[in-house]
Structures are given as C-alpha cells and as structure tokens.
Motif scaffolding. Structure first.
Motif, mmCIF file in Angstrom:
data_model
loop_
_atom_site.group_PDB
_atom_site.id
_atom_site.type_symbol
_atom_site.label_atom_id
_atom_site.label_comp_id
_atom_site.label_asym_id
_atom_site.label_seq_id
_atom_site.Cartn_x
_atom_site.Cartn_y
_atom_site.Cartn_z
ATOM 1 N N GLY A 25 0.350 16.459 5.818
ATOM 2 C CA GLY A 25 1.669 17.470 6.112
ATOM 3 C C GLY A 25 2.398 16.807 6.969
ATOM 4 N N ILE A 26 3.000 15.645 6.665
ATOM 5 C CA ILE A 26 3.942 14.817 7.444
ATOM 6 C C ILE A 26 4.637 14.447 6.443
ATOM 7 N N SER A 27 6.206 14.504 6.871
ATOM 8 C CA SER A 27 7.280 14.191 5.775
ATOM 9 C C SER A 27 7.736 12.869 6.378
ATOM 10 N N PRO A 28 8.365 11.872 5.605
ATOM 11 C CA PRO A 28 8.643 10.788 5.939
ATOM 12 C C PRO A 28 9.901 10.876 6.957
ATOM 13 N N GLU A 29 10.866 11.828 6.608
ATOM 14 C CA GLU A 29 12.106 12.129 7.621
ATOM 15 C C GLU A 29 11.527 12.228 9.024
ATOM 16 N N SER A 30 10.162 13.105 9.152
ATOM 17 C CA SER A 30 9.977 13.226 10.619
ATOM 18 C C SER A 30 9.588 12.152 11.438
ATOM 19 N N LEU A 31 9.320 10.832 10.839
ATOM 20 C CA LEU A 31 8.917 9.680 11.533
ATOM 21 C C LEU A 31 10.358 8.905 11.692
ATOM 22 N N SER A 32 11.334 9.388 11.348
ATOM 23 C CA SER A 32 12.508 8.421 11.339
ATOM 24 C C SER A 32 13.176 8.448 12.768
ATOM 25 N N HIS A 33 13.108 9.609 13.461
ATOM 26 C CA HIS A 33 13.932 9.366 14.963
ATOM 27 C C HIS A 33 12.961 8.726 15.847
ATOM 28 N N VAL A 34 13.615 8.186 16.873
ATOM 29 C CA VAL A 34 12.877 7.493 17.755
ATOM 30 C C VAL A 34 12.212 8.201 18.991
ATOM 31 N N GLN B 159 -5.581 12.963 11.840
ATOM 32 C CA GLN B 159 -5.596 12.714 10.580
ATOM 33 C C GLN B 159 -5.015 11.565 9.696
ATOM 34 N N VAL B 160 -3.771 11.617 9.944
ATOM 35 C CA VAL B 160 -2.980 10.724 9.038
ATOM 36 C C VAL B 160 -3.375 9.389 9.342
ATOM 37 N N THR B 161 -3.789 8.967 10.464
ATOM 38 C CA THR B 161 -4.276 7.667 10.881
ATOM 39 C C THR B 161 -5.731 7.268 10.350
ATOM 40 N N ARG B 162 -6.430 8.404 10.065
ATOM 41 C CA ARG B 162 -7.754 7.955 9.355
ATOM 42 C C ARG B 162 -7.375 7.799 7.858
ATOM 43 N N LEU B 163 -6.401 8.602 7.341
ATOM 44 C CA LEU B 163 -6.203 8.433 5.864
ATOM 45 C C LEU B 163 -5.531 7.218 5.454
ATOM 46 N N LEU B 164 -4.665 6.918 6.428
ATOM 47 C CA LEU B 164 -4.227 5.453 6.311
ATOM 48 C C LEU B 164 -4.964 4.325 6.339
ATOM 49 N N THR B 165 -5.838 4.437 7.447
ATOM 50 C CA THR B 165 -6.710 3.497 7.468
ATOM 51 C C THR B 165 -7.882 3.194 6.432
ATOM 52 N N GLU B 166 -8.093 4.271 5.567
ATOM 53 C CA GLU B 166 -8.915 4.432 4.350
ATOM 54 C C GLU B 166 -7.971 3.757 3.310
ATOM 55 N N ALA B 167 -6.821 4.035 3.365
ATOM 56 C CA ALA B 167 -5.779 3.584 2.313
ATOM 57 C C ALA B 167 -5.502 2.012 2.402
ATOM 58 N N SER B 168 -5.758 1.712 3.635
ATOM 59 C CA SER B 168 -5.791 0.022 4.006
ATOM 60 C C SER B 168 -6.748 -0.931 3.065
ATOM 61 N N ILE C 274 0.810 -1.280 -0.118
ATOM 62 C CA ILE C 274 0.002 -0.076 -0.058
ATOM 63 C C ILE C 274 1.008 1.156 -0.116
ATOM 64 N N ASP C 275 0.702 2.273 -0.968
ATOM 65 C CA ASP C 275 1.442 3.450 -1.018
ATOM 66 C C ASP C 275 0.806 4.456 0.211
ATOM 67 N N CYS C 276 1.700 4.737 0.726
ATOM 68 C CA CYS C 276 1.449 5.616 2.151
ATOM 69 C C CYS C 276 1.728 7.204 1.701
ATOM 70 N N SER C 277 2.289 7.518 0.658
ATOM 71 C CA SER C 277 2.654 8.838 0.233
ATOM 72 C C SER C 277 1.591 9.636 0.353
ATOM 73 N N PRO C 278 0.717 9.629 -0.353
ATOM 74 C CA PRO C 278 -0.450 10.496 -0.712
ATOM 75 C C PRO C 278 -1.076 10.769 1.030
ATOM 76 N N PRO C 279 -1.665 9.767 1.655
ATOM 77 C CA PRO C 279 -1.933 10.371 3.073
ATOM 78 C C PRO C 279 -0.888 11.071 3.858
ATOM 79 N N LEU C 280 0.243 10.660 3.547
ATOM 80 C CA LEU C 280 1.445 11.656 4.438
ATOM 81 C C LEU C 280 1.371 13.082 4.073
ATOM 82 N N VAL C 281 1.075 12.987 2.688
ATOM 83 C CA VAL C 281 1.409 14.469 2.044
ATOM 84 C C VAL C 281 0.102 15.323 2.323
#
Length: 141
Positions: free
Chosen positions: A34-43, A54-63, A24-31
């Motif tokens: 307004g979340i960059s993949p880099e902002s998720l990389s640090h623990v 918002q992103v959880t809702r969008l990702l759930t729809e994409a699932s 599943i392509d998660c890029s559209p929900p992240l965009v």
C-alpha cells in the motif's frame, strides 16, 4: 492505545533504487504494502513502521535471496540522506563530535529514536547507545 511509529521513507527508497538497478521490479511489493512511489520521493517522508517492515520483507523476497541487502543499503547512505543533520555532521572535525551531534539531533531524522552518547575512559573510548543498546564503540578519547 499504541502510537504508530514513523520511519524515514528514505531507507525504503534506497532499497528500491538498489533493486531496480539490478533489474528487479519493485512495483508489486509496493502495491501489496500500500505504498505509492510518490510517497517515497520527499526527503522528509515518513511511513508507519509496520508498513516499512512489510515492504522490506516483500522487497527482500523479490531480491532473489540476497542476504546482504542491509550492508549494501547502508553503503549507499550519504550525509545528504540525513537532511539538515547530515549537512551538520559534515562540519564536525572528529568522529567523536559527529556522534555527539548525531545523538543530540537524531530526532530530526527519526522522531522516535533517542540515541545517547557518553564518553568513558575504557579502551574503546566512547559508546553511542539507542534505547540502551550500544551502536558504536570505536572512539578514542
């Protein structure tokens, strides 16, 4: 004036990892959120709770209608994802000690969350609460 609560980005990262493993392509929900993949990389990365919702809702729809995403993501959470607290939990000799430690230091993981732990003599032995709501009641004393 309301304070924006921050939520660990690690849970969004786990959701994305799970969905990407399924192709599943998660890029559209992240965009859109307004979340960059880099902002998720640090623990220790934190995101505003509104953005996480918002992103959880969008990702759930994409699932494609997966209704058990919470369970699947929960199964992927390991002590390492809790940082120093997770490592400390691994040293606890019992679940009871782990819950006490978690209640005491959970703010290291989620700054606005203040769970508490108290032991009782009921049949279930103990209860962990977060904002007055029982989270776990399965310990024996």
């Amino acid at each position: 004036m309301s304070k924006t609560r921050k939520v660990p980005a690690r849970y969004v990262a786990l959701l994305i990892q799970h969905l990407e493993e399924q192709g599943i392509d998660c890029s559209p929900p992240l965009v859109e959120a307004g979340i960059s993949p880099e902002s998720l990389s640090h623990v220790d990365a934190l995101l505003p709770s509104e953005q996480v919702v918002q992103v959880t809702r969008l990702l759930t729809e994409a699932s494609r209608g997966q209704r058990d995403l919470g369970l699947r993501i929960g199964a992927k959470v390991s002590p390492a994802q809790l940082g120093d607290l997770g490592l400390a939990l691994l040293t606890c000799p019992t679940a009871k000690e782990a819950l006490k430690l978690c209640a005491r230091y959970h703010a290291l993981v989620t700054p606005w969350s203040r769970p508490s732990f108290r032991c009782t003599r009921d049949w279930w032995g103990g209860c962990m609460r977060c904002a007055g709501t029982p989270l776990m009641s399965c310990l024996t004393t």
